[in-house]
Design an enzyme around this catalytic site. Structure first.
Site, PDB file in Angstrom:
ATOM      1  N   SER A  11      65.838  11.446  -2.404  1.00 31.31           N
ATOM      2  CA  SER A  11      66.531  11.622  -3.900  1.00 31.31           C
ATOM      3  C   SER A  11      65.540  11.636  -4.828  1.00 31.31           C
ATOM      4  CB  SER A  11      67.284  10.256  -3.887  1.00 31.31           C
ATOM      5  OG  SER A  11      66.378   9.184  -3.897  1.00 31.31           O
ATOM      6  N   GLY A  12      64.572  12.535  -4.825  1.00 29.83           N
ATOM      7  CA  GLY A  12      63.791  12.962  -6.094  1.00 29.83           C
ATOM      8  C   GLY A  12      64.623  14.167  -6.943  1.00 29.83           C
ATOM      9  N   LYS A  33      64.785   6.716   1.627  1.00 32.61           N
ATOM     10  CA  LYS A  33      64.379   5.623   2.230  1.00 32.61           C
ATOM     11  C   LYS A  33      63.989   4.277   1.611  1.00 32.61           C
ATOM     12  CE  LYS A  33      59.357   7.395   2.804  1.00 32.61           C
ATOM     13  NZ  LYS A  33      58.349   7.522   3.637  1.00 32.61           N
ATOM     14  N   ALA A  44      56.555  10.632 -12.687  1.00 36.89           N
ATOM     15  CA  ALA A  44      56.076  11.528 -13.392  1.00 36.89           C
ATOM     16  C   ALA A  44      55.838  11.166 -14.820  1.00 36.89           C
ATOM     17  CB  ALA A  44      57.017  12.866 -13.415  1.00 36.89           C
ATOM     18  N   GLN A  45      54.640  11.491 -15.437  1.00 41.83           N
ATOM     19  CA  GLN A  45      54.321  11.031 -16.635  1.00 41.83           C
ATOM     20  C   GLN A  45      54.432  12.233 -17.620  1.00 41.83           C
ATOM     21  OE1 GLN A  45      50.792   9.003 -17.024  1.00 41.83           O
ATOM     22  NE2 GLN A  45      51.535   7.213 -15.801  1.00 41.83           N
ATOM     23  N   GLU A 118      48.415  20.263 -21.290  1.00 42.91           N
ATOM     24  CA  GLU A 118      47.704  19.456 -20.304  1.00 42.91           C
ATOM     25  C   GLU A 118      46.903  20.546 -19.583  1.00 42.91           C
ATOM     26  OE1 GLU A 118      50.487  18.232 -16.947  1.00 42.91           O
ATOM     27  OE2 GLU A 118      51.459  16.937 -18.537  1.00 42.91           O
ATOM     28  N   HIS A 241      44.094  14.056  -8.714  1.00 43.74           N
ATOM     29  CA  HIS A 241      44.148  13.772 -10.016  1.00 43.74           C
ATOM     30  C   HIS A 241      42.938  13.073 -10.715  1.00 43.74           C
ATOM     31  CE1 HIS A 241      45.863  13.148 -14.059  1.00 43.74           C
ATOM     32  NE2 HIS A 241      46.714  13.719 -13.622  1.00 43.74           N
ATOM     33  N   ARG A 287      42.163  20.852 -12.984  1.00 42.71           N
ATOM     34  CA  ARG A 287      42.165  19.500 -12.363  1.00 42.71           C
ATOM     35  C   ARG A 287      41.284  19.698 -11.376  1.00 42.71           C
ATOM     36  NH1 ARG A 287      48.258  17.495 -11.593  1.00 42.71           N
ATOM     37  NH2 ARG A 287      48.264  17.271 -13.778  1.00 42.71           N
ATOM     38  N   HIS A 348      46.828  13.159  -5.402  1.00 40.43           N
ATOM     39  CA  HIS A 348      47.902  13.113  -6.274  1.00 40.43           C
ATOM     40  C   HIS A 348      49.158  14.176  -5.805  1.00 40.43           C
ATOM     41  CE1 HIS A 348      49.850  13.120 -10.132  1.00 40.43           C
ATOM     42  NE2 HIS A 348      49.819  14.220 -10.277  1.00 40.43           N
ATOM     43  N   ARG A 383      47.450  23.436  -8.007  1.00 42.34           N
ATOM     44  CA  ARG A 383      48.739  23.446  -8.804  1.00 42.34           C
ATOM     45  C   ARG A 383      48.127  23.396 -10.308  1.00 42.34           C
ATOM     46  NH1 ARG A 383      52.303  19.082 -10.861  1.00 42.34           N
ATOM     47  NH2 ARG A 383      50.766  17.837  -9.971  1.00 42.34           N
ATOM     48  N   SER A 388      55.152  21.243 -10.974  1.00 42.61           N
ATOM     49  CA  SER A 388      55.707  20.882  -9.745  1.00 42.61           C
ATOM     50  C   SER A 388      57.255  20.425 -10.208  1.00 42.61           C
ATOM     51  CB  SER A 388      55.028  19.515  -9.319  1.00 42.61           C
ATOM     52  OG  SER A 388      55.975  18.901  -8.501  1.00 42.61           O
ATOM     53  N   LEU A 389      57.458  19.650 -11.233  1.00 41.64           N
ATOM     54  CA  LEU A 389      58.891  19.693 -11.678  1.00 41.64           C
ATOM     55  C   LEU A 389      59.560  20.694 -11.896  1.00 41.64           C
ATOM     56  CD1 LEU A 389      58.143  16.358 -13.692  1.00 41.64           C
ATOM     57  CD2 LEU A 389      59.115  16.501 -11.633  1.00 41.64           C
TER      58      LEU A 389
HETATM   59  P1  FAD Z   1      60.122  12.832  -4.830  1.00 43.30           P
HETATM   60  O1  FAD Z   1      60.385  12.833  -6.206  1.00 43.30           O
HETATM   61  O2  FAD Z   1      58.901  12.533  -4.117  1.00 43.30           O
HETATM   62  O3  FAD Z   1      61.234  12.394  -3.742  1.00 43.30           O
HETATM   63  C1  FAD Z   1      61.147  12.076  -2.126  1.00 43.30           C
HETATM   64  C2  FAD Z   1      62.252  11.681  -1.900  1.00 43.30           C
HETATM   65  O4  FAD Z   1      62.318  11.508  -0.486  1.00 43.30           O
HETATM   66  C3  FAD Z   1      62.315  10.140  -2.083  1.00 43.30           C
HETATM   67  O5  FAD Z   1      63.680   9.591  -2.517  1.00 43.30           O
HETATM   68  C4  FAD Z   1      61.786   9.138  -0.920  1.00 43.30           C
HETATM   69  O6  FAD Z   1      62.177   8.002  -0.912  1.00 43.30           O
HETATM   70  C5  FAD Z   1      62.455  10.268   0.073  1.00 43.30           C
HETATM   71  N1  FAD Z   1      61.955  10.625   1.410  1.00 43.30           N
HETATM   72  C6  FAD Z   1      60.586  10.729   1.909  1.00 43.30           C
HETATM   73  N2  FAD Z   1      60.830  10.696   3.203  1.00 43.30           N
HETATM   74  C7  FAD Z   1      61.877  10.304   3.655  1.00 43.30           C
HETATM   75  C8  FAD Z   1      62.491   9.898   5.185  1.00 43.30           C
HETATM   76  N3  FAD Z   1      61.797  10.247   5.978  1.00 43.30           N
HETATM   77  N4  FAD Z   1      63.582   9.735   5.017  1.00 43.30           N
HETATM   78  C9  FAD Z   1      64.576   9.736   3.856  1.00 43.30           C
HETATM   79  N5  FAD Z   1      63.907   9.750   2.715  1.00 43.30           N
HETATM   80  C10 FAD Z   1      62.805  10.094   2.604  1.00 43.30           C
HETATM   81  N6  FAD Z   1      54.738  16.788 -11.783  1.00 43.30           N
HETATM   82  C11 FAD Z   1      54.888  17.583 -12.779  1.00 43.30           C
HETATM   83  O7  FAD Z   1      55.431  18.547 -12.654  1.00 43.30           O
HETATM   84  N7  FAD Z   1      54.808  16.849 -13.973  1.00 43.30           N
HETATM   85  C12 FAD Z   1      54.133  15.592 -14.183  1.00 43.30           C
HETATM   86  O8  FAD Z   1      54.254  14.997 -15.267  1.00 43.30           O
HETATM   87  C13 FAD Z   1      54.095  14.940 -12.896  1.00 43.30           C
HETATM   88  N8  FAD Z   1      53.609  13.436 -12.865  1.00 43.30           N
HETATM   89  C14 FAD Z   1      53.211  12.983 -11.824  1.00 43.30           C
HETATM   90  C15 FAD Z   1      53.041  11.505 -12.028  1.00 43.30           C
HETATM   91  C16 FAD Z   1      52.709  10.948 -10.810  1.00 43.30           C
HETATM   92  C17 FAD Z   1      52.003   9.390 -10.693  1.00 43.30           C
HETATM   93  C18 FAD Z   1      52.951  11.553  -9.497  1.00 43.30           C
HETATM   94  C19 FAD Z   1      52.911  10.617  -8.220  1.00 43.30           C
HETATM   95  C20 FAD Z   1      53.305  12.667  -9.242  1.00 43.30           C
HETATM   96  C21 FAD Z   1      53.543  13.369 -10.769  1.00 43.30           C
HETATM   97  N9  FAD Z   1      53.901  14.753 -10.547  1.00 43.30           N
HETATM   98  C22 FAD Z   1      54.260  15.578 -11.759  1.00 43.30           C
HETATM   99  C23 FAD Z   1      54.325  15.334  -9.276  1.00 43.30           C
HETATM  100  C24 FAD Z   1      55.898  15.369  -9.353  1.00 43.30           C
HETATM  101  O9  FAD Z   1      56.252  14.016  -9.614  1.00 43.30           O
HETATM  102  C25 FAD Z   1      56.502  15.423  -7.798  1.00 43.30           C
HETATM  103  O10 FAD Z   1      55.705  16.665  -7.104  1.00 43.30           O
HETATM  104  C26 FAD Z   1      57.796  15.739  -7.696  1.00 43.30           C
HETATM  105  O11 FAD Z   1      58.379  14.563  -8.599  1.00 43.30           O
HETATM  106  C27 FAD Z   1      58.356  15.812  -6.474  1.00 43.30           C
HETATM  107  O12 FAD Z   1      59.566  15.856  -6.390  1.00 43.30           O
HETATM  108  P2  FAD Z   1      60.571  15.894  -5.035  1.00 43.30           P
HETATM  109  O13 FAD Z   1      62.048  16.005  -5.392  1.00 43.30           O
HETATM  110  O14 FAD Z   1      60.117  17.137  -4.314  1.00 43.30           O
HETATM  111  O15 FAD Z   1      59.984  14.601  -4.132  1.00 43.30           O
HETATM  112  C1  SIN Z   2      49.958  13.887 -15.502  1.00 46.70           C
HETATM  113  O1  SIN Z   2      50.871  13.451 -16.156  1.00 46.70           O
HETATM  114  O2  SIN Z   2      48.826  13.985 -15.602  1.00 46.70           O
HETATM  115  C2  SIN Z   2      50.668  14.474 -14.362  1.00 46.70           C
HETATM  116  C3  SIN Z   2      51.265  15.690 -14.530  1.00 46.70           C
HETATM  117  C4  SIN Z   2      51.349  16.603 -13.027  1.00 46.70           C
HETATM  118  O3  SIN Z   2      50.833  16.064 -11.970  1.00 46.70           O
HETATM  119  O4  SIN Z   2      51.813  17.666 -13.097  1.00 46.70           O
END
Ligand code: FAD
Ligand code: SIN
Length: 533
Positions: A11-12, A33, A44-45, A118, A241, A287, A348, A383, A388-389
């Site tokens: 649920s990301g 989970k 994400a910041q 960035e 990171h 990075r 990261h 990356r 990523s978002l």
């Molecule tokens: P996620 O958002 O990680 O969601 C994964 C989901 O899957 C969660 O709900 C989790 O509970 C669920 N899950 C996992 N395994 C299971 C399972 N076995 N069963 C059920 N559910 C499960 N990227 C950017 O582009 N810009 C940014 O500014 C940025 N800042 C970041 C800052 C931080 C601190 C971090 C950690 C990452 C950042 N990133 C950023 C990277 C970016 O946030 C992620 O790559 C992106 O949010 C991933 O989205 P997603 O939906 O693929 O996965």
């Molecule tokens: C950050 O805010 O530095 C994270 C950005 C990213 O991972 O893309």
């Protein structure tokens, strides 16, 4: 047994975006989970990179992405994702996402969005909600989901494994039929059946001892897909990171690259601006380069961290632009308006993952992967920040469009219910905790920012022993969330090492002292791994 039209694991941003797009066409289950907002997305910041300013261009965003990717990006994928970004951003805003606005009005006197900068970006193009962009994305998407009667969210449910026709012994094309899911509170395993299953499980930062990622990031999606027979690629490209807060009580707190984007400078503890001699972009270099430079400074000087200094900016600016970072650091006794921030690199982002096309399609019918779990070819060997978002938004949309363009497949496969081991042994839980710690430490020590073949081989041997122990444990005992995650981090650790050993070169995030340069024969070559290969 539960039947749905669409089963979404995660649920990301990726899972929620996909759910909203397909909900008008069928019943949707989102399995997640922990709590619904708990995800990498939520933390994400920096923001979302996309071309929205008149002075920017798609070509510039494409070139920045290709440069960061160190020759391994798929250019057509980069062009599509960059080109489709603005339309997806507009949809997100229409859903209710509130990006920060610029203090300066646009030329026609109206409001305009504030654009951050960035590392590796040659323009200001990062849309953000102050320094809590991910929290605002989750809020907006979950609000929209709450208005959709067709979507049911199963919190505290962890997917164990995908159900495939091949695993059930059917011949012919391998088709995903759903997943077995452990209900952590109800302490039972459900069988979820659906013609479409979407992995949106995010990355695997927790494979490493030090990470910016929250606890959910245990690589479950990659491990499940690998066990089901899907191709996995480029797992060696783990992005570290450069700036995670260094404080004994802080767990995984990121100091956004946007701080360097607004002028923050990396310094040694005695105040030397060491990035000056490393790269023309100094503290804002890509990075991989910054993380290696910090690692090298720390090794040379024996220091536990380096400093990130933004004290030359006004306190008012810092507090308004980075309220969360300012407040969090204050809680640890650091006033970032007056003193430098102690930082270290930490795992990261997973650039590799389940091999997909631009529409999330994997090589298993009925199985899609979107977001960080997927390897589309956008990121190559490294990356670009905030891509990523963007990738998750664009690919979740494309996957939904593709799936909805044809009738959902009908299935007459017979799916058995889950058979569980029967033993419990509280004493043995120490084995799970020990193995978990051992894997994370050995990955940090042997498969970190700077690698050698000897260290990789050492890691490979240890991981093989650990795998054997975990497998025995897994089949004998009743499943727990900890055991499921341990099994997955062990698997993903093996895949990272396997891919790193395949690549006889240093490229992007894979830096191997035995092969200090890039090998032209490996440019445009992914390290692909499949079960049994
Ligand atoms: P996620 O958002 O990680 O969601 C994964 C989901 O899957 C969660 O709900 C989790 O509970 C669920 N899950 C996992 N395994 C299971 C399972 N076995 N069963 C059920 N559910 C499960 N990227 C950017 O582009 N810009 C940014 O500014 C940025 N800042 C970041 C800052 C931080 C601190 C971090 C950690 C990452 C950042 N990133 C950023 C990277 C970016 O946030 C992620 O790559 C992106 O949010 C991933 O989205 P997603 O939906 O693929 O996965
Ligand atoms: C950050 O805010 O530095 C994270 C950005 C990213 O991972 O893309």
């Amino acid at each position: 047994m539960k039947h749905f039209d669409f089963l979404i694991l995660g649920s990301g941003i990726a899972g929620l975006t996909f759910a909203l797009k397909v909900a008008p066409r069928g019943r949707v289950a989102i399995v997640t989970k922990k709590d619904r907002a708990e995800s990498n997305t939520n933390y994400a910041q920096g923001g979302i990179a996309s071309v929205t300013s008149k002075t920017d261009s798609f070509e510039s965003h494409v070139q920045d992405t290709l440069t960061a990717g160190a020759g391994l990006c798929k250019e057509s994928v980069v062009r599509t994702i960059v080109g489709e970004g603005p339309a997806r951003i507009a949809e997100l805003i229409a859903l209710g996402m509130k990006f920060s606005e610029s203090a300066a009005p646009s030329k026609d006197g109206g409001k305009q969005l504030d654009l951050g900068r960035e590392g590796g970006h040659s323009e200001r193009r990062i849309l953000h909600a102050k320094d809590v962009t991910g929290r605002e994305i989750e809020r907006a998407l979950l609000d929209a989901i709450s208005r959709q009667p067709n979507i049911e969210i199963f919190e505290n449910h962890i997917a164990i494994d995908l159900i495939t026709s091949q695993k059930l012994g059917y011949v012919g094309e391998n088709r995903c039929l759903g997943a077995y899911v452990f209900d952590k509170k109800g302490n039972r395993v459900w069988t979820f059946a659906a013609p479409v299953t979407v992995l949106a499980t995010g990355g695997c930062g927790k494979v490493y001892l030090y990470t910016t990622n929250p606890d959910i990031a245990t690589g479950d999606g990659v491990a499940m897909a690998f066990r089901a027979g899907a191709s996995i690629a480029n797992m060696e490209f783990v992005q570290f990171h450069p700036t995670c807060l260094y404080h004994p009580k802080a767990k995984s707190f990121l100091i956004s690259e946007a701080v360097r984007g607004e002028g923050g400078i990396l310094k040694t503890l005695d105040g030397r601006e060491f990035m000056d001699a490393v790269h023309p972009l100094k503290s804002l270099a890509p990075r991989d380069i910054v993380a290696r430079a910090i690692d090298s400074e720390m090794k040379k000087t024996g220091a536990d961290c380096v400093h990130l200094d933004i004290t030359h900016k006004s306190a008012k600016f810092i507090i308004e632009r980075f309220p969360n970072i300012h407040q969090t650091c204050l809680r640890y006794g650091i006033d970032i308006t007056r003193e430098p921030i102690p930082v270290v690199p930490a795992a990261h982002y997973q650039c590799g993952g389940v091999v997909t096309n631009l529409d999330g399609g994997t090589d298993i019918a009925g199985l899609f992967a979107v977001g960080e779990v997927a390897c589309t070819g956008l990121h190559g060997a490294n990356r670009l920040a905030s891509n990523s978002l963007l990738e998750a938004l664009v690919c979740a949309h494309r996957a939904a469009e593709k799936i909805l363009s044809a009738p959902l497949p009908k299935s007459d496969f017979k799916i058995p219910v889950w058979q569980s081991g029967s033993a419990t042994n509280a004493d043995e839980m120490v084995v799970v905790a020990h193995n978990w710690d051992e894997i994370r430490r050995l990955m940090w020590d042997y498969v970190g920012i700077v690698r050698t073949n000897k260290r990789l081989q050492r890691a490979q041997k240890r991981l093989a022993n650990l795998q054997q122990e975990i497998q025995e444990y897994y089949w004998n005992f009743i499943v727990t969330a900890d055991l499921l995650e341990l099994r997955n981090i062990a698997m993903v650790a093996e895949l990272i090492v396997h891919c790193a050993l395949q690549r006889p070169e240093s490229r992007g995030l894979n830096y191997n002292l035995d092969f200090p340069g890039a090998n032209p024969a490996w440019s445009q070559r992914d390290s692909v791994v499949r079960r049994g290969s």
